[in-house]
Every structure is written in C-alpha cells, then in structure tokens.
Design an enzyme around this catalytic site. Structure first.
Site, PDB file in Angstrom:
ATOM      1  N   ASP A 186      -5.124   3.796   0.120  1.00 33.26           N
ATOM      2  CA  ASP A 186      -6.258   4.089   1.003  1.00 33.26           C
ATOM      3  C   ASP A 186      -6.575   5.584   0.915  1.00 33.26           C
ATOM      4  O   ASP A 186      -5.719   6.424   1.243  1.00 33.26           O
ATOM      5  CB  ASP A 186      -5.868   3.709   2.442  1.00 33.26           C
ATOM      6  CG  ASP A 186      -7.032   3.794   3.411  1.00 33.26           C
ATOM      7  OD1 ASP A 186      -8.114   4.261   3.004  1.00 33.26           O
ATOM      8  OD2 ASP A 186      -6.856   3.402   4.580  1.00 33.26           O
TER       9      ASP A 186
ATOM     10  N   GLU B 216     -13.757  -1.142   6.852  1.00 32.03           N
ATOM     11  CA  GLU B 216     -13.025  -1.303   8.115  1.00 32.03           C
ATOM     12  C   GLU B 216     -13.782  -0.734   9.315  1.00 32.03           C
ATOM     13  O   GLU B 216     -13.547  -1.170  10.441  1.00 32.03           O
ATOM     14  CB  GLU B 216     -11.630  -0.677   8.020  1.00 32.03           C
ATOM     15  CG  GLU B 216     -11.651   0.827   7.829  1.00 32.03           C
ATOM     16  CD  GLU B 216     -10.267   1.455   7.795  1.00 32.03           C
ATOM     17  OE1 GLU B 216      -9.363   0.881   7.170  1.00 32.03           O
ATOM     18  OE2 GLU B 216     -10.108   2.532   8.400  1.00 32.03           O
TER      19      GLU B 216
ATOM     20  N   HIS C 108      -9.077   6.932   2.594  1.00 33.06           N
ATOM     21  CA  HIS C 108      -9.600   7.244   3.929  1.00 33.06           C
ATOM     22  C   HIS C 108     -10.788   8.203   3.869  1.00 33.06           C
ATOM     23  O   HIS C 108     -10.866   9.188   4.625  1.00 33.06           O
ATOM     24  CB  HIS C 108      -8.486   7.768   4.837  1.00 33.06           C
ATOM     25  CG  HIS C 108      -8.567   7.222   6.222  1.00 33.06           C
ATOM     26  ND1 HIS C 108      -9.160   7.896   7.250  1.00 33.06           N
ATOM     27  CD2 HIS C 108      -8.173   6.051   6.748  1.00 33.06           C
ATOM     28  CE1 HIS C 108      -9.102   7.166   8.348  1.00 33.06           C
ATOM     29  NE2 HIS C 108      -8.513   6.031   8.069  1.00 33.06           N
TER      30      HIS C 108
ATOM     31  N   TYR D 262      -2.857  11.812   6.138  1.00 32.27           N
ATOM     32  CA  TYR D 262      -3.306  10.530   6.647  1.00 32.27           C
ATOM     33  C   TYR D 262      -2.386   9.389   6.149  1.00 32.27           C
ATOM     34  O   TYR D 262      -2.030   9.352   4.981  1.00 32.27           O
ATOM     35  CB  TYR D 262      -4.752  10.215   6.196  1.00 32.27           C
ATOM     36  CG  TYR D 262      -4.977   8.740   6.321  1.00 32.27           C
ATOM     37  CD1 TYR D 262      -5.114   8.197   7.590  1.00 32.27           C
ATOM     38  CD2 TYR D 262      -4.913   7.888   5.237  1.00 32.27           C
ATOM     39  CE1 TYR D 262      -5.199   6.828   7.761  1.00 32.27           C
ATOM     40  CE2 TYR D 262      -5.000   6.530   5.390  1.00 32.27           C
ATOM     41  CZ  TYR D 262      -5.146   6.007   6.652  1.00 32.27           C
ATOM     42  OH  TYR D 262      -5.197   4.665   6.835  1.00 32.27           O
TER      43      TYR D 262
ATOM     44  N   GLU E 124      -8.961   1.789  -1.570  1.00 26.84           N
ATOM     45  CA  GLU E 124      -9.734   1.594  -0.342  1.00 26.84           C
ATOM     46  C   GLU E 124     -10.447   2.869   0.085  1.00 26.84           C
ATOM     47  O   GLU E 124      -9.874   3.959  -0.017  1.00 26.84           O
ATOM     48  CB  GLU E 124      -8.756   1.152   0.754  1.00 26.84           C
ATOM     49  CG  GLU E 124      -9.413   0.964   2.088  1.00 26.84           C
ATOM     50  CD  GLU E 124      -8.396   0.710   3.186  1.00 26.84           C
ATOM     51  OE1 GLU E 124      -7.261   0.307   2.896  1.00 26.84           O
ATOM     52  OE2 GLU E 124      -8.746   0.935   4.361  1.00 26.84           O
TER      53      GLU E 124
ATOM     54  N   ARG F  19     -13.781  -5.195   3.859  1.00 25.63           N
ATOM     55  CA  ARG F  19     -12.660  -5.016   4.801  1.00 25.63           C
ATOM     56  C   ARG F  19     -13.074  -5.032   6.270  1.00 25.63           C
ATOM     57  O   ARG F  19     -12.384  -4.482   7.128  1.00 25.63           O
ATOM     58  CB  ARG F  19     -11.931  -3.703   4.473  1.00 25.63           C
ATOM     59  CG  ARG F  19     -11.147  -3.872   3.207  1.00 25.63           C
ATOM     60  CD  ARG F  19     -10.055  -2.909   2.956  1.00 25.63           C
ATOM     61  NE  ARG F  19      -9.541  -2.127   4.048  1.00 25.63           N
ATOM     62  CZ  ARG F  19      -8.538  -2.520   4.840  1.00 25.63           C
ATOM     63  NH1 ARG F  19      -7.967  -3.689   4.679  1.00 25.63           N
ATOM     64  NH2 ARG F  19      -8.120  -1.714   5.799  1.00 25.63           N
TER      65      ARG F  19
ATOM     66  N   GLU G 121      -4.354  -7.108   5.467  1.00 28.54           N
ATOM     67  CA  GLU G 121      -3.501  -5.947   5.765  1.00 28.54           C
ATOM     68  C   GLU G 121      -2.535  -6.318   6.896  1.00 28.54           C
ATOM     69  O   GLU G 121      -2.921  -6.945   7.885  1.00 28.54           O
ATOM     70  CB  GLU G 121      -4.383  -4.766   6.207  1.00 28.54           C
ATOM     71  CG  GLU G 121      -3.597  -3.498   6.488  1.00 28.54           C
ATOM     72  CD  GLU G 121      -4.492  -2.330   6.899  1.00 28.54           C
ATOM     73  OE1 GLU G 121      -5.655  -2.562   7.283  1.00 28.54           O
ATOM     74  OE2 GLU G 121      -4.022  -1.185   6.825  1.00 28.54           O
TER      75      GLU G 121
ATOM     76  N   TRP H 134     -12.363  12.241   8.551  1.00 26.20           N
ATOM     77  CA  TRP H 134     -10.974  11.808   8.802  1.00 26.20           C
ATOM     78  C   TRP H 134     -10.809  10.387   8.320  1.00 26.20           C
ATOM     79  O   TRP H 134     -11.655   9.537   8.530  1.00 26.20           O
ATOM     80  CB  TRP H 134     -10.593  11.888  10.287  1.00 26.20           C
ATOM     81  CG  TRP H 134      -9.121  11.624  10.386  1.00 26.20           C
ATOM     82  CD1 TRP H 134      -8.106  12.495  10.102  1.00 26.20           C
ATOM     83  CD2 TRP H 134      -8.480  10.376  10.713  1.00 26.20           C
ATOM     84  NE1 TRP H 134      -6.890  11.885  10.222  1.00 26.20           N
ATOM     85  CE2 TRP H 134      -7.089  10.588  10.603  1.00 26.20           C
ATOM     86  CE3 TRP H 134      -8.951   9.115  11.076  1.00 26.20           C
ATOM     87  CZ2 TRP H 134      -6.151   9.580  10.842  1.00 26.20           C
ATOM     88  CZ3 TRP H 134      -8.028   8.116  11.314  1.00 26.20           C
ATOM     89  CH2 TRP H 134      -6.637   8.353  11.198  1.00 26.20           C
TER      90      TRP H 134
ATOM     91  N   ARG I 124       0.860  -1.192   0.000  1.00 25.63           N
ATOM     92  CA  ARG I 124       0.000   0.000   0.000  1.00 25.63           C
ATOM     93  C   ARG I 124       0.892   1.235   0.000  1.00 25.63           C
ATOM     94  O   ARG I 124       1.814   1.328   0.810  1.00 25.63           O
ATOM     95  CB  ARG I 124      -0.877  -0.024   1.264  1.00 25.63           C
ATOM     96  CG  ARG I 124      -1.908   1.072   1.307  1.00 25.63           C
ATOM     97  CD  ARG I 124      -2.659   1.073   2.634  1.00 25.63           C
ATOM     98  NE  ARG I 124      -2.073   2.042   3.546  1.00 25.63           N
ATOM     99  CZ  ARG I 124      -2.691   2.534   4.614  1.00 25.63           C
ATOM    100  NH1 ARG I 124      -3.910   2.122   4.934  1.00 25.63           N
ATOM    101  NH2 ARG I 124      -2.111   3.410   5.399  1.00 25.63           N
TER     102      ARG I 124
HETATM  103  O1  KDG Z   1      -8.657   3.631  13.983  1.00 22.70           O
HETATM  104  C1  KDG Z   1      -8.612   3.968  12.630  1.00 22.70           C
HETATM  105  C2  KDG Z   1      -7.479   3.244  11.923  1.00 22.70           C
HETATM  106  O2  KDG Z   1      -7.538   1.878  12.182  1.00 22.70           O
HETATM  107  C3  KDG Z   1      -7.528   3.474  10.430  1.00 22.70           C
HETATM  108  O3  KDG Z   1      -7.313   4.837  10.221  1.00 22.70           O
HETATM  109  C4  KDG Z   1      -6.484   2.645   9.693  1.00 22.70           C
HETATM  110  O4  KDG Z   1      -7.508   3.144   7.579  1.00 22.70           O
HETATM  111  C5  KDG Z   1      -6.796   2.413   8.241  1.00 22.70           C
HETATM  112  C6  KDG Z   1      -6.198   1.245   7.562  1.00 22.70           C
HETATM  113  O5  KDG Z   1      -6.548   1.031   6.404  1.00 22.70           O
HETATM  114  O6  KDG Z   1      -5.396   0.539   8.167  1.00 22.70           O
HETATM  115 MG    MG Z   2      -8.169   2.155   5.806  1.00 21.21          MG
END
Ligand code: KDG
Ligand code: MG
Length: 405
Positions: free
Chosen positions: A212, A264, A214, A159, A238, A285, A341, A405, A147
């Site tokens: 990712d 996630e 996010h 991030y 992602e 995920r 992951e 976020w 990644r």
């Molecule tokens: O608590 C939030 C994190 O686990 C997250 O920001 C991590 O996005 C994440 C990832 O793909 O590992």
């Molecule tokens: Mg993530």
C-alpha cells in the site's frame, strides 16, 4: 412491519466505532456500521438529526426505496458523511431482511460463489528483516497473500508501521490534535525495491505479495514504482497515487503491468466509474461503510465485473466488525471477488462487544449461516468504552509542505 426506532451507539474499544441499530415494531432488529475515522460525530449527527426522523414508520423491507430516498431525496448527494450514514441504514435493513427470511445475507444476494473468502494479512515491520520475519510467521499460519510495509530509514514514523503504537487496534493519534508525520519519496524509493527483492528470496514465489503506497506518489512516480516492482510479481499495488483525477491511473498503466488497486476512501460508484470502465485498475477497494452499504457495493461489483475488475474490500482496523460481516456476505457472493483485507479478529475489548460467527483458517474466512449479517452488538459492554476523540495523522514533506496522508 414498520421501523419503530433507530439508535446510534459510539464506543471505543481501542478504536472508535459508530454502530446503528434499527428496531422494528415486530421486535426484529438489524445492525449497521457508520464509522468514519476521525470524523465520527459528524455521521452521528447526520443520522440522529436528519435520517432517523424520516425513517420511523417506514417499511424496513423496502431497502432499495429507502436507499434512493436518502441518496436522491436529500438533494446533497455523495460525500463521506452522507454515504456512511446511508451505508449503516442499508446494512441494518439487509440484516433485518435476512432475519425475517431466516437466511444469511449472502443467500439474499444470490448464494455462494466459492467455499471461503481468501484473505490478505499485514506484515508491518521496523526494518526489512522485521517485516519479513512477520511475513514468514503469517505464511506459516497459512496465509497465501501478505501485504508488506516497512519503516523507511531516516523517517521517524512510516505509514502502515506501528511506530509508537502498541498494536493495530489502538487509536491512531490518540492526542488532543492530529499527529504529524514526515514523508520523503526519495527515502521511500531507496528502500522499496530491496524490500520486495528480499521478500521473494525469503518467502519464495508461492505467496502473493501486496503493498500500500497510501497515495504518497505523483502519477509518474507511481508509474516508476509499478515498473520497478514488476519483477516481484505483486498481486496488487494499492493507492499508488491520489486519484482525484481518475485518469492519473492511466499514467501508471501506460508504463507498468503491476496490477493496481484503489478505492478505500471512495463514497460512490461515480468516484471509480472512469477508472473501472477504462480498465485503469484491477481491483476496486470500496468498503460497505464508506460507499453506501451492501446495496451500493453490489452495484459496484456488478459494474466492475463488466470490465474484468475484481473486488478487494477495505478491511482496516477502523472499520467495525459489523462492516467486516457485511463484507463477508458480499465476498462469498460476488462472482468477481478478488481478495479481502484482514487485520485479525480485533482486540479482547472489541470481541466482548461484537459477537460473530466468522471462522478464519489457513488464510481463508468462512461465513456462518445465522440469518441476516450474523453479528450481535452488546450495548452494555459497549457502554464501558466511551467515545474518545482522535484524528488520523497529517503528513508533511521534509520542508514542511502538507502532503497526502
Ligand atoms: O482510516 C484510514 C485507514 O483505514 C487506512 O489508512 C488504512 O490504507 C489503509 C488500508 O489499506 O488498510
Ligand atoms: Mg490502504
């Protein structure tokens, strides 16, 4: 056999982890992970005050009945706090069942579907060059999927990149109040195609690349990104946009063939049902800790398999090694497993507390044959690292508007 007592431990060997231990009257015990980053103590209270008293005296082997009892019986269904509590109990009961049977949990699920679990590692850098140097190192170590996250020029912190943190296992936002970060979609778009173009030049085509977002983009921006990244052949993109409206993903799908992964932060099969059955995603995920444990993850995997969606469990450093162990058993079993992951085995403090028999070699993890989940928790070592309140960061646009976020 009866459940004798349930204990909840909170420790902070770099990150806060909430660990549940269920002990039976025959002396067998099991472990579960209940960590909810930034809201840990809410789950502790839920478990100690509302769950543990109802379970003492019950048969620990009735995993399904206990899951349904906690989910349907409370009337208040779903949500991260409830589902993390149910998850931890569920994992601990699978651990106990395995120990009683003398079998690793993957055998109880149906046995191995593959010889090892493919992992994707993280290359995070302060510039494209730094990110790609790290990716090249990971490729040399044998990782076949990486990644890529790179700091965005013009933004103080990005991030997925360490910023002012020493390492990945350090608390995020270890300050009295949540740290705030700035986001700019325009600055992100100025960087992202270059990151992947240079990655393919430097790393070649024999490595899978992932990224990712996010949740930072709107659905149509996410569609634009998916289209821009098509030539670089990602394994998946992602969380391209926040999908509280699940059909947001259909917008991305209409415009781009870059595979999509999400889930996630989802807590139940209902949070991802529409996107799976409409084939708006390619990888689901969900994490055992946040989506209701092994029982719920098995159900999500089976449902996803009907629609050619693969599993790719979340493996961030804020999920405890107990969750990682649970994922290993699910990953080695699930016929539709995609990729796991992986952010490394954790820091020295965490390795003192959690002992496991998982081996990583050439980008693949191999689960051991110890009965149950194959993980131990050292209570004395954990007591040396007490809970440390911390928050995830909050994101704002450059004009001050609160963003995802
Ligand atoms: O608590 C939030 C994190 O686990 C997250 O920001 C991590 O996005 C994440 C990832 O793909 O590992
Ligand atoms: Mg993530």
């Amino acid at each position: 056999m009866k459940i004798k007592h349930i204990q909840v431990f909170v420790c902070c060997p770099g990150r806060n982890f909430v660990t549940v231990k269920i002990t039976t009257d025959s002396g067998v015990s099991g472990l579960g992970d209940a960590t909810l980053n930034g809201r840990e103590m809410a789950v502790v209270a839920y478990l100690e005050e509302h769950v543990a008293p109802c379970l003492v005296g019950r048969d620990p082997q009735s995993i399904e009945d206990i899951w349904q009892y906690l989910y349907k019986g409370a009337y208040w269904r779903r949500g991260p706090v409830t589902m993390a509590a149910i998850a931890a109990i569920d994992m601990a009961l699978w651990d106990i069942k395995g120990k009683i049977a003398g079998l690793p949990v993957y055998q109880l699920l149906g046995g191995k579907s593959r010889k090892g679990v493919n992992l994707y590692a993280h290359a995070n850098g302060e510039s494209i060059e730094d990110t790609l140097d790290k990716a090249a190192e990971l490729k040399d170590q044998g990782f076949k999927a990486i990644r890529l996250q790179s700091a965005i020029p013009g933004l103080p912190v990005t991030y997925g990149v360490l910023g002012d943190k020493k390492d990945y296992f350090e608390l995020q936002g270890n300050r009295p109040l949540p740290p705030e970060e700035v986001w700019s979609t325009q600055k992100y778009f100025a960087l992202i195609a270059d990151l992947f173009a240079q990655a393919r030049d430097k790393l070649g085509t024999d490595v899978h690349l992932l990224h990712d977002v996010h949740n930072r983009l709107t659905p149509i921006e996410a569609a634009k990104l998916g289209k821009i990244l098509e030539p670089f052949d990602l394994l998946f993109l992602e969380d391209p946009c926040m999908a509280e409206n699940q059909d947001s993903l259909s917008v991305v799908r209409t415009h781009a063939t870059t595979p999509l992964a999400i889930g996630e932060s989802y807590n139940t099969i209902h949070d991802c049902r529409e996107m799976i059955q409409n084939r708006w995603i390619d990888y689901i995920r969900t994490a055992a800790t946040h989506a209701g444990g092994i029982t719920a993850m098995r159900r999500i995997a089976d449902f996803a398999s009907l629609f050619d969606v693969k599993t790719a469990p979340h493996g961030a450093p804020d999920l405890s090694p107990v969750c990682f162990a649970a994922h290993m058993h699910l990953d080695i079993w699930a016929p539709n497993f995609g990729i796991q992951e992986y952010v490394g085995e954790g820091n020295a403090e965490s390795l003192q507390i959690f002992k496991h028999d998982i081996k990583v070699k050439d980008g693949m993890a191999f689960v051991g044959d110890a009965p149950g989940l194959g993980i131990e928790f050292d209570e004395k070592a954990a007591a040396k690292y007490p809970y440390n309140r911390s928050y995830l960061p909050v994101s704002r646009l450059e004009d001050g508007t609160v963003w995802h976020w």
